[in-house]
Write a protein that holds these residues in place. Structure first.
Motif, PDB file in Angstrom:
ATOM      1  N   LEU A   4       0.846  -1.188   0.000  1.00 54.53           N
ATOM      2  CA  LEU A   4       0.000   0.000   0.000  1.00 54.53           C
ATOM      3  C   LEU A   4       0.883   1.240   0.000  1.00 54.53           C
ATOM      4  O   LEU A   4       1.828   1.331   0.782  1.00 54.53           O
ATOM      5  N   ILE A   5       0.570   2.191  -0.881  1.00 54.93           N
ATOM      6  CA  ILE A   5       1.298   3.463  -0.935  1.00 54.93           C
ATOM      7  C   ILE A   5       0.298   4.599  -0.791  1.00 54.93           C
ATOM      8  O   ILE A   5      -0.717   4.644  -1.496  1.00 54.93           O
ATOM      9  N   ALA A   6       0.568   5.519   0.135  1.00 54.60           N
ATOM     10  CA  ALA A   6      -0.293   6.679   0.358  1.00 54.60           C
ATOM     11  C   ALA A   6       0.517   7.953   0.195  1.00 54.60           C
ATOM     12  O   ALA A   6       1.632   8.053   0.722  1.00 54.60           O
ATOM     13  N   THR A   7      -0.024   8.910  -0.510  1.00 49.61           N
ATOM     14  CA  THR A   7       0.700  10.154  -0.705  1.00 49.61           C
ATOM     15  C   THR A   7      -0.189  11.381  -0.573  1.00 49.61           C
ATOM     16  O   THR A   7      -1.345  11.378  -1.012  1.00 49.61           O
ATOM     17  N   THR A 207       3.504  -0.704   4.301  1.00 48.73           N
ATOM     18  CA  THR A 207       2.975   0.575   3.828  1.00 48.73           C
ATOM     19  C   THR A 207       4.079   1.597   3.583  1.00 48.73           C
ATOM     20  O   THR A 207       5.018   1.715   4.364  1.00 48.73           O
ATOM     21  N   MET A 208       3.920   2.344   2.487  1.00 51.26           N
ATOM     22  CA  MET A 208       4.816   3.449   2.141  1.00 51.26           C
ATOM     23  C   MET A 208       3.988   4.727   2.111  1.00 51.26           C
ATOM     24  O   MET A 208       2.822   4.708   1.690  1.00 51.26           O
ATOM     25  N   ALA A 209       4.553   5.845   2.588  1.00 49.20           N
ATOM     26  CA  ALA A 209       3.805   7.100   2.601  1.00 49.20           C
ATOM     27  C   ALA A 209       4.721   8.284   2.317  1.00 49.20           C
ATOM     28  O   ALA A 209       5.914   8.267   2.633  1.00 49.20           O
ATOM     29  N   PHE A 210       4.126   9.333   1.733  1.00 51.40           N
ATOM     30  CA  PHE A 210       4.860  10.548   1.365  1.00 51.40           C
ATOM     31  C   PHE A 210       4.115  11.779   1.879  1.00 51.40           C
ATOM     32  O   PHE A 210       2.890  11.854   1.802  1.00 51.40           O
TER      33      PHE A 210
END
Length: 264
Positions: A4-7, A207-210
């Motif tokens: 999952l990636i959230a930006t 999870t990855m987030a920016f």
């Protein structure tokens, strides 16, 4: 492995012209092929994000209004409406402060009643489905967020005032040099990300987030692979585990593609 990636949008995914990176759709195709879910986590309302991603909303999940409105697989799954009396009180305090203009973000649109061209230009940078009304105190809509445009810089001007008054009952965060957001207590992008993680069966470690500003704090804290943009507020570098290029240099897609390239 990241699932999952959230930006964040403004100052993060979008450049200063409010444009997506040229390789955004190519990157999204790559993520789709790997069954990695993509999430927009923005202070913007869904009424605006639907226009930003017209025809493609089914390919993404959305954390809107800093977490007050969450959309998964095209369906709203969580809505946090501010009590009408609290909205009225927020408006009254805004009107007592010089240079502070409230913008109401609700189910059916975004509303403001300031008639200056400066505010109109500032609001139109972030909101596409907005209505200028005679008196926002008379707006009849379910309001998720009150955004405050503060020409005096919210960190030193309006935020301390609202924290003293609503610190125990509202979630307050500076979202940019001129903006501060007020939502119900406990509402933030990080709590919204937890709801999406649970719904999708994805862990924090997957999870990855920016992000780039204070309203992204909890979002980054709830992702193992957390990135602050090179153009972030300096305090964000203490929160994020990693740093990527600026929003002008496509830092989000650059970091995503480098990460998955290195997986092979």
């Amino acid at each position: 492995m990241v699932k999952l990636i959230a930006t964040d949008m403004d100052g993060t995914l979008l450049n200063s012209k409010k444009e997506l990176p040229p390789d955004f759709w190519e990157t999204l195709d790559m993520l789709d092929s790997k069954n990695v879910r993509f999430c927009i986590a923005s202070g913007r309302s869904f009424t605006t994000l639907k226009i930003n991603f017209d025809g493609f909303t089914d390919r993404m999940n959305f954390i809107c209004d800093n977490g007050a409105f969450i959309v998964i697989d095209g369906k709203p799954v969580s809505v946090s409406i501010i009590p009408a009396e609290t909205v009225s009180e927020l408006i009254k305090i805004c009107r007592s402060l010089e240079g502070v203009t409230p913008v109401l973000c609700g189910m059916n649109g975004t509303y403001f009643d300031d008639c200056t061209s400066e505010l109109y230009e500032e609001v139109s940078r972030f909101y596409l489905n907005f209505t200028r009304v005679d008196d926002i105190a008379k707006v009849k809509d379910d309001i998720f967020k009150v955004a405050l445009c503060d020409s005096g810089n919210p960190m030193n001007h309006s935020l301390p005032v609202f924290r003293e008054k609503f610190g125990d009952s509202l979630s307050l965060a500076a979202s940019g040099p001129l903006w501060m957001d007020a939502m119900n207590q406990g509402v933030n992008k990080g709590e919204a990300l937890k709801i999406i993680q649970q719904h999708l069966g994805v862990s924090r470690e997957e999870t990855m987030a920016f992000g780039d500003y204070f309203n992204d704090t909890e979002l980054l804290q709830n992702a193992e692979f957390s990135y602050a943009m090179a153009n972030s507020h300096p305090d964000m570098f203490k929160i994020a585990k990693y740093r990527t290029d600026t929003n002008e240099n496509c830092g989000v897609t650059k970091a995503i593609n480098e990460f998955f390239h290195n997986q092979h």
